[in-house]
Design a protein around this motif. Structure first.
Motif, short mmCIF file in Angstrom:
data_model
loop_
_atom_site.label_atom_id
_atom_site.label_comp_id
_atom_site.label_asym_id
_atom_site.label_seq_id
_atom_site.Cartn_x
_atom_site.Cartn_y
_atom_site.Cartn_z
N LEU A 1 -24.26 -20.12 -7.34
CA LEU A 1 -23.38 -21.09 -6.68
C LEU A 1 -22.56 -20.42 -5.58
CD1 LEU A 1 -22.19 -23.16 -9.77
CD2 LEU A 1 -23.95 -23.77 -8.09
N TRP A 2 -22.12 -19.18 -5.82
CA TRP A 2 -21.41 -18.45 -4.78
C TRP A 2 -22.33 -18.18 -3.58
CZ3 TRP A 2 -16.95 -17.42 -2.82
CH2 TRP A 2 -16.78 -16.34 -1.96
N LEU A 3 -23.57 -17.86 -3.85
CA LEU A 3 -24.55 -17.68 -2.78
C LEU A 3 -24.71 -18.97 -1.99
CD1 LEU A 3 -26.85 -15.82 -1.57
CD2 LEU A 3 -28.38 -16.97 -3.16
N MET A 4 -24.77 -20.10 -2.68
CA MET A 4 -24.88 -21.38 -2.00
C MET A 4 -23.65 -21.64 -1.12
SD MET A 4 -25.32 -25.19 -3.69
CE MET A 4 -27.09 -25.11 -3.92
N HIS A 5 -22.47 -21.25 -1.63
CA HIS A 5 -21.24 -21.44 -0.87
C HIS A 5 -21.27 -20.62 0.42
CE1 HIS A 5 -17.00 -22.04 0.01
NE2 HIS A 5 -16.83 -20.72 0.05
N GLN A 6 -21.85 -19.43 0.37
CA GLN A 6 -21.93 -18.56 1.54
C GLN A 6 -23.07 -18.91 2.47
OE1 GLN A 6 -19.65 -16.03 2.18
NE2 GLN A 6 -18.55 -16.91 0.43
N PHE A 7 -23.99 -19.74 2.00
CA PHE A 7 -25.21 -20.05 2.76
C PHE A 7 -24.87 -20.94 3.96
CE2 PHE A 7 -29.10 -22.50 3.56
CZ PHE A 7 -30.05 -21.49 3.61
N ASP A 8 -25.42 -20.60 5.12
CA ASP A 8 -25.25 -21.41 6.33
C ASP A 8 -26.39 -22.42 6.40
OD1 ASP A 8 -24.81 -22.53 8.80
OD2 ASP A 8 -25.19 -20.68 9.94
N PHE A 9 -26.13 -23.67 6.01
CA PHE A 9 -27.23 -24.63 5.93
C PHE A 9 -27.66 -25.14 7.31
CE2 PHE A 9 -23.30 -26.97 5.02
CZ PHE A 9 -23.33 -27.97 5.98
N ASN A 10 -26.99 -24.73 8.37
CA ASN A 10 -27.44 -25.07 9.72
C ASN A 10 -28.41 -24.04 10.28
OD1 ASN A 10 -25.85 -27.48 10.08
ND2 ASN A 10 -24.05 -26.17 10.29
N ASN A 11 -28.58 -22.95 9.56
CA ASN A 11 -29.47 -21.88 9.99
C ASN A 11 -30.81 -22.02 9.28
OD1 ASN A 11 -30.76 -19.52 10.69
ND2 ASN A 11 -29.23 -18.15 9.81
N PRO A 12 -31.91 -22.27 10.01
CA PRO A 12 -33.21 -22.47 9.34
C PRO A 12 -33.91 -21.18 8.95
CG PRO A 12 -33.46 -22.69 11.71
CD PRO A 12 -31.99 -22.47 11.47
N LEU A 13 -33.36 -20.03 9.33
CA LEU A 13 -34.05 -18.77 9.10
C LEU A 13 -33.65 -18.17 7.74
CD1 LEU A 13 -33.59 -17.23 12.67
CD2 LEU A 13 -35.50 -18.60 11.80
N PHE A 14 -34.31 -17.08 7.39
CA PHE A 14 -33.98 -16.38 6.15
C PHE A 14 -32.61 -15.73 6.27
CE2 PHE A 14 -38.56 -16.69 5.71
CZ PHE A 14 -38.70 -16.98 4.36
N GLN A 15 -31.83 -15.79 5.20
CA GLN A 15 -30.48 -15.23 5.19
C GLN A 15 -30.34 -14.24 4.04
OE1 GLN A 15 -27.40 -18.33 5.58
NE2 GLN A 15 -28.98 -19.76 6.25
N PHE A 16 -29.29 -13.40 4.12
CA PHE A 16 -28.97 -12.39 3.10
C PHE A 16 -30.16 -11.48 2.83
CE2 PHE A 16 -26.77 -16.40 1.92
CZ PHE A 16 -25.47 -16.02 2.26
N GLN A 17 -30.89 -11.13 3.88
CA GLN A 17 -32.12 -10.37 3.67
C GLN A 17 -31.82 -8.95 3.18
OE1 GLN A 17 -33.99 -11.70 7.68
NE2 GLN A 17 -35.73 -11.32 6.32
N GLU A 18 -32.69 -8.46 2.30
CA GLU A 18 -32.63 -7.10 1.78
C GLU A 18 -34.00 -6.45 1.98
OE1 GLU A 18 -31.33 -7.09 -2.26
OE2 GLU A 18 -29.78 -8.60 -1.93
N TYR A 19 -33.97 -5.21 2.41
CA TYR A 19 -35.24 -4.51 2.64
C TYR A 19 -35.11 -3.06 2.19
CZ TYR A 19 -39.30 -2.55 4.99
OH TYR A 19 -40.49 -1.90 5.26
N ILE A 20 -36.03 -2.65 1.33
CA ILE A 20 -36.11 -1.26 0.89
C ILE A 20 -37.58 -0.84 0.97
CG2 ILE A 20 -35.75 0.38 -1.00
CD1 ILE A 20 -33.62 -1.48 -2.09
N PRO A 21 -37.90 0.19 1.75
CA PRO A 21 -39.30 0.67 1.78
C PRO A 21 -39.73 1.10 0.38
CG PRO A 21 -38.02 1.64 3.56
CD PRO A 21 -37.04 0.97 2.66
N TRP A 22 -40.96 0.75 0.02
CA TRP A 22 -41.41 1.06 -1.33
C TRP A 22 -42.78 1.74 -1.24
CZ3 TRP A 22 -42.46 -3.08 -5.70
CH2 TRP A 22 -42.61 -2.42 -6.92
N LEU A 23 -43.85 1.02 -1.48
CA LEU A 23 -45.20 1.58 -1.40
C LEU A 23 -45.80 1.18 -0.06
CD1 LEU A 23 -46.38 0.74 -5.05
CD2 LEU A 23 -45.44 2.89 -4.18
#
Length: 499
Positions: free
Chosen positions: A42-64
């Motif tokens: 629910l906190w994530l939903m509160h922070q979410f920008d619903f006018n932005n159609p792109l991916f948000q809060f992205q996380e990236y860690i190189p793995w294999l």
């Protein structure tokens, strides 16, 4: 923020499974973990920008990296409502579980493992990472059905395992076929979504994915595992099966079918709409013939999942946002129905329509459970003022201009929903209560709470549908705009939704 939704429940599962925690407090501990995940969502939903159609809060860690597999997460308007649904229904499933559940340490650990795996699948931004999370829930669900299920649980669990294993194999084949065809070195969603392939090859790969995800939804004729599994599973487990797992199949179809092969999706659109219509009519007509109320609700689920495919096949801004709304509405309605059916079975001792009647009796029956069952049936039938209506209305309104015949037939299927729920309610809730089986055990308040919470949300979202559609509207509109020119009518519809 996103990794917490995956790894907190998984670490909780490990702690419950291996640490010497007091058995009497395992349910409370699991409720605390799932409640914390729900609050974080629910906190994530509160922070979410619903006018932005792109991916948000992205996380990236190189793995294999040599395998093209990286830890890549992101959330947009398509996955956010389903994340909330997963967290909420997991909490409901844990709360509604019996205090006397045998082998509780394993049971609650498996529930938490399923929650984390499903969240990972909704958040995965790498095709191979999605597949790994998609497959992680397979064994936990198999054990939840095989150990804590009812009659024929061994057969149902094995059938579920075989079907979902085939589903995973088809999806992996489709992903590998896409990699080999494009020559890509990574399973990253963005790089693959921009690839162009010959239309024939697109149709072939899309067809493989449609079969794979169609098993999980499920769509006719890939559905035969569902009635046996839903009937055999206990109420908390079937809430997760119908409310969450089926949505994972629908999500995958939209994200990876429509998202990766838009040209082939448009080409197959008429066939997909017809497929949806067959599922809707089949599920509704077979549900009418059922004598077991749990099996009736199971077949109704097949029909209602067809509306999602109809909305996606029509590919208008309104129908696509309706498809996402239908995923959430179906999950909520199915959860309250299966919970109430479980309460009726526990108190009365049967699910047979030929035996049940008079449960609305205010003195000796189950009046509150019956009243909530009536509300749930109305929501499933699409009665205005409840969440089922707004979801179906958006799908039908958005699809009619593209596929009028299929949409009208699906409207007929919606009408048939009212038929079998009238049969169910008339035989269970009304009529004279049989004196031989009267005076049922009292329904405790803790057994009423999950249904009351779900009923309030179903009513609230029916009256305030903006809370249901605004999170996904920007993403679905951008998806349609990237594939098809937005007509004047669609722009007008978007303004109506915003208002």
């Amino acid at each position: 923020m996103l990794s917490t939704l995956i790894w907190f429940p998984i670490l909780g599962a490990i702690a419950i499974g291996f640490l010497p925690l007091p058995v009497a407090r395992l349910k409370l501990i699991t409720l605390t973990i799932t409640g914390a995940v729900l609050l974080w969502t629910l906190w994530l939903m509160h922070q979410f920008d619903f006018n932005n159609p792109l991916f948000q809060f992205q996380e990236y860690i190189p793995w294999l990296e040599p395998l093209g597999l990286n830890y890549d997460l992101g959330v947009d308007g398509l996955s956010l409502p389903l994340l909330v649904l997963n967290s909420f229904l997991t909490w409901i499933a844990v709360y509604s579980s019996s205090e006397e559940t045998p082998r509780p340490r394993l049971f609650y650990a498996l529930i938490l493992l399923v929650s984390g795996a499903v969240a990972g699948a909704f958040l995965a931004h790498n095709l191979l990472l999605f597949f790994l999370f998609y497959e992680v829930e397979l064994i936990p669900f198999f054990l939840l059905i095989a150990i804590w299920g009812g009659e024929n649980r061994g057969y149902a669990a094995t059938k579920f395992l075989i079907y979902t294993a085939v589903s995973g194999a088809l999806i992996l084949a489709g992903f590998l076929g896409l990699i080999w065809s494009t020559g890509a070195s990574s399973f990253a969603y963005e790089s693959l979504a921009g690839q162009t392939l010959p239309l024939g090859l697109q149709i072939l790969l899309l067809g493989v994915l449609l079969l794979g995800f169609g098993v999980k939804i499920p769509l006719v004729p890939l559905h035969t595992w569902l009635p046996d599994t839903y009937v055999a599973a206990s109420s908390p487990v079937v809430i997760l099966l119908g409310g969450v797992l089926a949505k994972l199949g629908a999500y995958g179809m939209l994200r990876f079918g429509l998202g990766l092969f838009p040209e082939a999706w448009v080409t197959l659109g008429p066939g997909l709409a017809t497929w949806a219509t067959v599922s809707v009519l089949y599920g509704a007509t077979v549900a009418i013939a059922q004598k077991d109320i749990k099996r009736m609700v199971a077949y109704s689920s097949i029909g209602h999942m067809g509306y999602i495919l109809l909305g996606a096949a029509s590919l208008t801004a309104l129908s696509l946002v309706g498809a996402v709304a239908q995923m959430v509405a179906h999950g909520l309605i199915l959860a309250i129905l299966f919970h109430l059916v479980g309460v009726v079975e526990a108190k009365v001792g049967t699910r047979e329509l030929d035996v049940l009647n008079g449960l609305m009796n205010p003195i000796r029956g189950l009046p509150l459970v019956s009243a909530l069952l009536v509300l749930s049936g109305m929501a499933s039938a699409g009665i205005p003022g409840l969440v089922g209506f707004i979801a179906e209305f958006l799908v039908f309104q958005g699809s009619y201009s593209v596929f009028p015949l299929q949409t009208l037939l699906c409207v007929v299927g919606s009408g048939l929903t009212a038929v079998y729920f009238v049969i169910l309610l008339n035989r269970t809730c009304f009529g004279r209560l049989d004196n031989a089986i009267a005076y049922f055990p009292k329904v405790e308040w803790r057994e009423r709470v999950p249904a009351l919470i779900l009923a309030i949300i179903i009513l609230f979202l029916g009256i305030q549908p903006t809370w249901l559609v605004r999170w996904s509207e920007s993403t679905t509109t951008a998806t349609v705009a990237a594939i098809l020119p937005i007509s004047t009518e669609q722009v007008a519809v978007q303004k109506i939704i915003q208002q």
